[in-house]
Design a protein around this motif. Structure first.
Motif, short mmCIF file in Angstrom:
data_model
loop_
_atom_site.label_atom_id
_atom_site.label_comp_id
_atom_site.label_asym_id
_atom_site.label_seq_id
_atom_site.Cartn_x
_atom_site.Cartn_y
_atom_site.Cartn_z
N ILE A 44 0.84 -1.20 0.00
CA ILE A 44 0.00 0.00 0.00
C ILE A 44 0.87 1.25 0.00
CG2 ILE A 44 -1.63 1.36 1.38
CD1 ILE A 44 -2.79 -1.42 2.34
N VAL A 51 -5.72 -0.12 -2.20
CA VAL A 51 -6.22 -0.31 -0.83
C VAL A 51 -7.75 -0.20 -0.80
CG1 VAL A 51 -5.86 2.13 -0.27
CG2 VAL A 51 -5.93 0.46 1.57
N THR A 55 -9.69 -1.00 4.74
CA THR A 55 -8.30 -0.98 5.19
C THR A 55 -7.81 0.45 5.38
OG1 THR A 55 -7.85 -3.11 4.13
CG2 THR A 55 -5.94 -1.73 4.65
#
Length: 82
Positions: A44, A51, A55
């Motif tokens: 990420i 993402v 999250t």
């Protein structure tokens, strides 16, 4: 000019990294707080992973910043607003 998906993900990841480092937290600490794999957080932060909203929310809570703070970057081709 429109920002590409790759540019967007890289800037988003860099923004997350900036906030994490400001708090002097390791990727492992943040990943544990988010209950995700450290490798996932690495991807990420490098802009290699798209993402999920869930999250992103977990990361914002782990770093104690609003999700909107991750999107304060600007397209290089967009003039800055003064």
């Amino acid at each position: 000019m429109t920002m590409t998906k790759a540019e967007f993900l890289k800037q988003l990841g860099a923004s997350i990294t900036k906030h994490r480092l400001k708090l002097k937290l390791s990727q492992t600490e943040v990943a544990n707080r988010c209950e995700i794999e450290r490798g996932n957080l690495t991807r990420i932060e490098k802009g290699k992973s798209n993402v999920t909203a869930e999250t992103l929310l977990k990361i914002s809570e782990a770093l104690d910043v609003p999700v909107s703070k991750f999107f304060t970057f600007q397209n290089k081709n967009t003039p800055k607003i003064k």
